[in-house]
Design a protein around this motif. Structure first.
Motif, mmCIF file in Angstrom:
data_model
loop_
_atom_site.group_PDB
_atom_site.id
_atom_site.type_symbol
_atom_site.label_atom_id
_atom_site.label_comp_id
_atom_site.label_asym_id
_atom_site.label_seq_id
_atom_site.Cartn_x
_atom_site.Cartn_y
_atom_site.Cartn_z
ATOM 1 N N ALA A 13 0.832 -1.208 0.000
ATOM 2 C CA ALA A 13 0.000 0.000 0.000
ATOM 3 C C ALA A 13 0.867 1.260 0.000
ATOM 4 C CB ALA A 13 -0.931 -0.010 1.212
ATOM 5 N N LEU A 16 2.175 1.751 -3.492
ATOM 6 C CA LEU A 16 1.116 2.308 -4.338
ATOM 7 C C LEU A 16 0.962 3.808 -4.104
ATOM 8 C CD1 LEU A 16 -1.644 -0.441 -4.179
ATOM 9 C CD2 LEU A 16 -0.319 0.262 -6.171
ATOM 10 N N GLY A 19 3.818 5.483 -5.953
ATOM 11 C CA GLY A 19 3.544 5.444 -7.386
ATOM 12 C C GLY A 19 2.484 6.438 -7.799
ATOM 13 N N GLY A 20 1.456 6.577 -6.984
ATOM 14 C CA GLY A 20 0.415 7.560 -7.266
ATOM 15 C C GLY A 20 0.942 8.978 -7.223
ATOM 16 N N TRP A 52 6.739 1.646 -9.514
ATOM 17 C CA TRP A 52 6.233 1.705 -8.136
ATOM 18 C C TRP A 52 4.834 1.094 -8.047
ATOM 19 C CZ3 TRP A 52 8.975 2.910 -3.899
ATOM 20 C CH2 TRP A 52 10.126 3.657 -4.041
ATOM 21 N N LEU A 53 3.986 1.416 -9.018
ATOM 22 C CA LEU A 53 2.613 0.888 -8.998
ATOM 23 C C LEU A 53 2.581 -0.615 -9.222
ATOM 24 C CD1 LEU A 53 0.773 3.725 -10.945
ATOM 25 C CD2 LEU A 53 0.574 3.191 -8.521
ATOM 26 N N GLY A 56 3.974 -2.244 -6.030
ATOM 27 C CA GLY A 56 2.998 -2.102 -4.939
ATOM 28 C C GLY A 56 1.810 -3.015 -5.116
ATOM 29 N N SER A 57 1.344 -3.159 -6.355
ATOM 30 C CA SER A 57 0.212 -4.059 -6.616
ATOM 31 C C SER A 57 0.589 -5.502 -6.321
ATOM 32 C CB SER A 57 -0.237 -3.934 -8.069
ATOM 33 O OG SER A 57 -0.650 -2.630 -8.350
#
Length: 92
Positions: A13, A16, A19-20, A52-53, A56-57
């Protein structure tokens, strides 16, 4: 095992979130150029945001999978005492 799964999910998390953020600032000018009319520097963070996304996922899904499927196994050591019996369970 549950704490490990929870830690991996929490780390996912956090990744994520990073990344966001990187996706949100992609293409924007640097704050130090705000007083100038034109700024030659624009942030190019879309590629790193994708990494990063994706990481994180994967970590979030892996942590949830560990929480769901890792809880049925008696992996922790346990000692049961009863009248006239002693029982050892789990891995030591």
């Amino acid at each position: 095992m549950a704490l490990f799964g929870l830690a991996v999910a929490a780390g996912g998390a956090a990744l994520l979130g990073f990344g966001g953020y990187y996706l949100a600032v992609d293409g924007k000018t640097d704050p130090s150029c705000a007083a100038q009319q034109s700024c030659p520097f624009k942030r190019a963070t879309a590629a790193s945001a994708g990494a990063w996304l994706a990481g994180g996922s994967a970590a979030l899904l892996g942590g949830v999978a560990i929480l769901i499927w890792g809880r049925d196994e008696p992996t922790e050591a346990a000692i049961s005492l009863g009248p006239g019996t002693v029982s050892f369970l789990g891995h030591f």
